[in-house]
Design an enzyme around this catalytic site. Sequence first.
Site, PDB file in Angstrom:
ATOM      1  CB  THR A 243      35.987  33.921  41.502  1.00 53.57           C
ATOM      2  OG1 THR A 243      36.729  34.485  42.580  1.00 53.57           O
ATOM      3  CG2 THR A 243      36.606  32.591  41.130  1.00 53.57           C
TER       4      THR A 243
ATOM      5  CG  HIS B  93      39.271  37.006  37.847  1.00 55.92           C
ATOM      6  ND1 HIS B  93      40.065  37.920  37.204  1.00 55.92           N
ATOM      7  CD2 HIS B  93      38.991  37.548  39.057  1.00 55.92           C
ATOM      8  CE1 HIS B  93      40.255  38.973  37.988  1.00 55.92           C
ATOM      9  NE2 HIS B  93      39.609  38.776  39.117  1.00 55.92           N
TER      10      HIS B  93
HETATM   11 ZN   LIG Z   1      32.785  34.235  45.134  1.00 57.67          ZN
END
Ligand SMILES: [Zn+2]
Length: 342
Positions: free
Chosen positions: A40, A43
């Site tokens: 994440t 990202h």
């Molecule tokens: Zn995570």
Amino acid sequence: MLALRKTSPEPGLDFAEVPEPIPQPGEVLVEVEAAGICGTDVHIADWTAGYASMTSAMPVTIGHEFAGRIVELGEDARGVAVGQRVTVRPSTVCGHCAACTAGDPDGCTHRRGIGIGRDGAFAALVRVPAANCVPVPDGMAAELAAMTEPLSVSMHAVDLAAVKPGQRVLVLGPGPIGLGIALFATAAGAEVVLAGVHDEARLTTARAVCDGTAIDLAGADLPNALAAAGQDKPFDAVIEAAGATAAIEGGLRQLRRGGTLVVAGIHARPAPIDLTQLVRMEQSIYGAYRAPVTDWSRVIAFMQRHQDRIQAMITHRLSLADAKEGFVLLRSRAASKVILRA
Ligand SMILES: [Zn+2]
Ligand SMILES: [Zn+2]
């Protein structure tokens, strides 16, 4: 203090000197000892689709997988003590919505993620709600405790697949979430096949962490690669943790009649699915995102029993100042889990 931050809605992260946070009522100040870099975070750094809601929180310090020591209590911070070692559930709830007032924090509609919607752990200190602190057992290293959050995602995905002893489970994606899925599915009694695509470094780590078969599809397609590995029988469950849209339709084709596909990856694009085939085969698809609060103690108990395997998922350790090097290692898939150490 130094903090790694998202400052604008475009690719990039910035180091900044920021004031030390002051715990608000009901909060504590945690001195960060170990923080993992998550997919994440990559990202967020690369500003792929799906994170626009962060914009209103910017500039914001990222980092949501961490463990450390409580060094200060805010007013009315209950159930915690200075000096206590904790890991922290990153999802904070509002306390005011219908779900929160009904005592169902998992249903809160106004969540803010530590390290996404409010300041996170890529800094020396982070303020967090006392209620989000989960005690770390004596003897568990901080870098291991920092793995609780990603492993809670893995456990939740395996729970949704309702894996039973003797079943065959195909895990697509050999990152840390996929490795955790393989560990939990194996512990549930399943025979696990883990697949990656041009991912030999992470598959080598996988072979040190998990039992079962780990295969690199490389140039081959999934059915041929599985057949070559002697794994051409249909699977009871396919759990996707790759974030690759092609894995969804490919995974569905490996599923038995009545089988379950669990999608745990974050996908930058919609995936094409042959729904008629899904209907005729009476298959199910679930999304797995955030584990219920009650899973955290189960994850920590599991980690205590499997410390060596989980430690083997950590391939790189860096200082916060070198964090950007960790992002490069993750993008090239040379690293499995990168931990930033104080
Ligand atoms: Zn995570
Ligand atoms: Zn709420």
